[in-house]
Design a protein around this motif. Structure first.
Motif, short mmCIF file in Angstrom:
data_model
loop_
_atom_site.label_atom_id
_atom_site.label_comp_id
_atom_site.label_asym_id
_atom_site.label_seq_id
_atom_site.Cartn_x
_atom_site.Cartn_y
_atom_site.Cartn_z
N GLY A 63 -0.02 -14.79 -7.70
CA GLY A 63 1.08 -14.73 -7.09
C GLY A 63 1.08 -13.46 -5.86
O GLY A 63 0.36 -12.99 -5.46
N PHE A 64 2.34 -13.38 -5.65
CA PHE A 64 2.62 -12.26 -4.42
C PHE A 64 3.49 -11.05 -5.17
O PHE A 64 3.87 -10.26 -4.38
CB PHE A 64 3.50 -12.81 -3.33
N GLY A 65 3.37 -10.88 -6.37
CA GLY A 65 3.98 -9.78 -7.10
C GLY A 65 3.31 -8.36 -6.71
O GLY A 65 3.71 -7.43 -7.00
N TRP A 66 1.74 -8.61 -6.02
CA TRP A 66 1.12 -7.37 -5.72
C TRP A 66 1.51 -6.78 -4.64
O TRP A 66 1.18 -5.67 -3.97
CB TRP A 66 -0.42 -7.92 -5.73
N ILE A 67 2.46 -7.43 -3.70
CA ILE A 67 2.96 -7.30 -2.29
C ILE A 67 3.38 -5.61 -2.40
O ILE A 67 3.09 -4.78 -1.50
CB ILE A 67 3.91 -8.03 -1.79
N PRO A 68 4.49 -5.17 -3.44
CA PRO A 68 5.01 -3.70 -3.17
C PRO A 68 3.98 -2.84 -3.50
O PRO A 68 3.95 -2.00 -2.67
CB PRO A 68 6.11 -4.05 -4.37
N GLY A 69 3.10 -2.93 -4.38
CA GLY A 69 1.89 -1.89 -4.49
C GLY A 69 1.09 -1.81 -3.53
O GLY A 69 0.77 -0.71 -2.97
N GLU A 70 0.57 -2.90 -3.04
CA GLU A 70 -0.16 -2.82 -1.79
C GLU A 70 0.19 -2.51 -0.46
O GLU A 70 -0.38 -1.62 0.17
CB GLU A 70 -0.85 -4.06 -1.47
N ALA A 71 1.60 -2.70 -0.23
CA ALA A 71 2.13 -2.27 0.92
C ALA A 71 2.52 -0.86 0.96
O ALA A 71 2.23 -0.08 1.75
CB ALA A 71 3.58 -3.06 1.29
N GLN A 72 3.08 -0.18 -0.43
CA GLN A 72 3.25 1.12 -0.38
C GLN A 72 2.12 2.01 -0.17
O GLN A 72 2.22 3.05 0.40
CB GLN A 72 3.81 1.34 -1.79
N ALA A 73 1.01 1.62 -0.80
CA ALA A 73 -0.20 2.27 -0.45
C ALA A 73 -0.79 2.12 1.13
O ALA A 73 -1.54 3.15 1.33
CB ALA A 73 -1.54 1.64 -0.98
N CYS A 74 -0.07 1.31 1.82
CA CYS A 74 -0.60 1.25 3.33
C CYS A 74 0.70 2.10 4.28
O CYS A 74 0.60 2.08 5.55
CB CYS A 74 -0.60 -0.05 3.70
N ILE A 75 1.64 2.38 3.72
CA ILE A 75 2.64 3.17 4.36
C ILE A 75 2.34 4.36 5.45
O ILE A 75 2.59 4.17 6.54
CB ILE A 75 3.81 3.81 3.37
N ALA A 76 1.38 5.16 4.90
CA ALA A 76 1.05 6.27 6.04
C ALA A 76 0.31 5.61 6.95
O ALA A 76 0.44 6.09 8.25
CB ALA A 76 0.16 7.17 5.16
N PHE A 77 -0.56 4.62 6.84
CA PHE A 77 -1.38 4.01 7.76
C PHE A 77 -0.58 3.33 8.78
O PHE A 77 -0.69 3.24 10.14
CB PHE A 77 -2.36 3.02 7.27
N LEU A 78 0.48 2.42 8.35
CA LEU A 78 1.58 1.74 9.14
C LEU A 78 2.34 2.73 10.02
O LEU A 78 2.84 2.13 11.12
CB LEU A 78 2.25 0.86 8.18
N THR A 79 2.40 3.94 9.44
CA THR A 79 3.43 4.81 10.33
C THR A 79 2.56 5.26 11.49
O THR A 79 3.40 5.85 12.53
CB THR A 79 3.95 5.84 9.45
N GLU A 80 1.53 5.27 11.79
CA GLU A 80 0.59 6.01 12.80
C GLU A 80 0.89 5.43 14.17
O GLU A 80 1.05 6.03 15.09
CB GLU A 80 -0.94 5.83 12.39
N LYS A 81 1.22 3.87 14.19
CA LYS A 81 1.44 3.39 15.44
C LYS A 81 1.96 1.97 15.32
O LYS A 81 1.98 1.46 13.92
CB LYS A 81 0.05 3.43 16.43
N PRO A 82 2.50 1.30 16.16
CA PRO A 82 2.92 -0.10 16.16
C PRO A 82 1.95 -1.01 15.56
O PRO A 82 0.87 -0.75 15.86
CB PRO A 82 3.53 -0.42 17.62
N PHE A 83 2.43 -2.07 14.64
CA PHE A 83 1.47 -3.00 14.13
C PHE A 83 2.06 -4.43 14.24
O PHE A 83 3.20 -4.65 14.15
CB PHE A 83 1.26 -2.46 12.69
N ALA A 84 1.24 -5.30 14.12
CA ALA A 84 1.72 -6.71 13.96
C ALA A 84 0.80 -7.44 12.88
O ALA A 84 -0.03 -6.86 12.47
CB ALA A 84 1.35 -7.18 15.38
#
Length: 307
Positions: A106-127
């Motif tokens: 299912g997609f219940g993994w989204i919160p954990g995976e997304a949280q682990a990527c926060i620092a990476f996502l803040t570096e520059k704009p993303f699509a």
């Protein structure tokens, strides 16, 4: 309202109609080039070709039975896009370097995976970019970020699947109970694997792909249950969306246009010649798709004062 682009030739900006809603931008976001190699790449992401001066990252999700890093690298997606775009593949559990992990149901993994990527996502704009199952994953990531953080993708590219409010109406996706011939036909349709390959060598290719694809199709069925249990009030997103589909795909093109309902931003709907995997059928079509992606990201990363 977005309009279908019905054409067998290259898609140009003049041929693509958008909704009249205002374009979403990240207030205060620095769109200047940043020369850096990320030290924050999480295990679930891989940069296909490092471009320290890139203005934007395009994070790509796999289709059913696929592996984003391998498949988008095989398509030479990085090489097809200009240098201001850095392509990133998302590593799905149960395949590739994450083959030892249980496949997601299912997609219940989204919160954990997304949280682990926060620092990476803040570096520059993303699509985000996704095709078929990958579109649903990209949407769910964008939804979670919008509801739980101040981060937003500057654009969501979806392809070959209907929006979430219509996903609950899809027929059961699994291949259990089907004959081998029926399994081959369904796997060919959903994953793009040639039927001749699936039927060769006593179905060895079928045996190799079936566990991964079956898990993904079960996830699609579970996703419908997850959507039914939610009480989302659309729109859930604020970013702009581009929805693409092959003109010979089985999907109802009118339903594809309903992606406009999930965002307060603008929506573009475009068709390309071909079936479900239209971008893998002809080099020209893949070129048209990547050119459209590049134009869109160029607009999204241009400061409003320069438009």
């Amino acid at each position: 309202m977005a309009h279908k682009v019905a054409s067998s030739r290259a898609v140009s900006p003049s041929m693509i109609s958008t909704t009249s809603r205002p374009r979403d931008r990240l207030a205060g976001r620095d769109f200047c080039s940043r020369s850096q190699t990320s030290a924050n790449v999480p295990a679930s992401l891989e940069i296909l070709e490092e471009r320290p001066n890139a203005l934007v990252r395009l994070i790509c999700f796999p289709w059913a039975g696929g592996e984003a890093v391998k498949d988008y690298r095989a398509l030479k997606l990085s090489q097809a896009l200009p240098d201001f775009v850095e392509v990133v593949g998302f590593r799905w559990a149960g395949r590739g370097r994450r083959h030892a992990e249980p496949s997601w149901t299912g997609f219940g993994w989204i919160p954990g995976e997304a949280q682990a990527c926060i620092a990476f996502l803040t570096e520059k704009p993303f699509a985000f970019f996704g095709h078929s199952m990958g579109s649903s994953a990209a949407y769910e990531w964008a939804r979670w970020l919008t509801l739980n953080t101040s981060l937003r993708p500057i654009h969501l590219f979806v392809s070959g699947t209907v929006p979430p409010q219509l996903h609950v109406e899809l027929l059961k996706m699994g291949v259990g109970g089907l004959s081998r011939d029926e399994q081959c036909k369904k796997i060919h349709f959903l994953s793009g694997t040639p039927i001749a390959v699936l039927k060769a060598n006593n179905y060895q290719a079928l045996k190799a792909i079936l566990p991964v694809l079956s898990a993904d199709l079960d996830l699609a069925d579970t996703y419908k249950d997850e959507l039914r249990s939610r009480s989302d009030c659309f729109p859930t997103l604020t970013c702009n969306i581009t929805a693409s589909v092959g003109d010979s795909d089985h999907l109802n093109h009118g339903n594809m246009e309903r992606w406009r309902e999930v965002t307060a931003g603008s929506t573009v709907f475009q068709t390309f010649p071909g079936r479900h995997f239209y971008f893998r059928e002809r080099k020209e079509t893949f070129g048209d798709l990547t050119a459209a992606v590049a134009r869109t990201l160029a607009r999204e990363t241009t400061p409003a004062s320069k438009l």
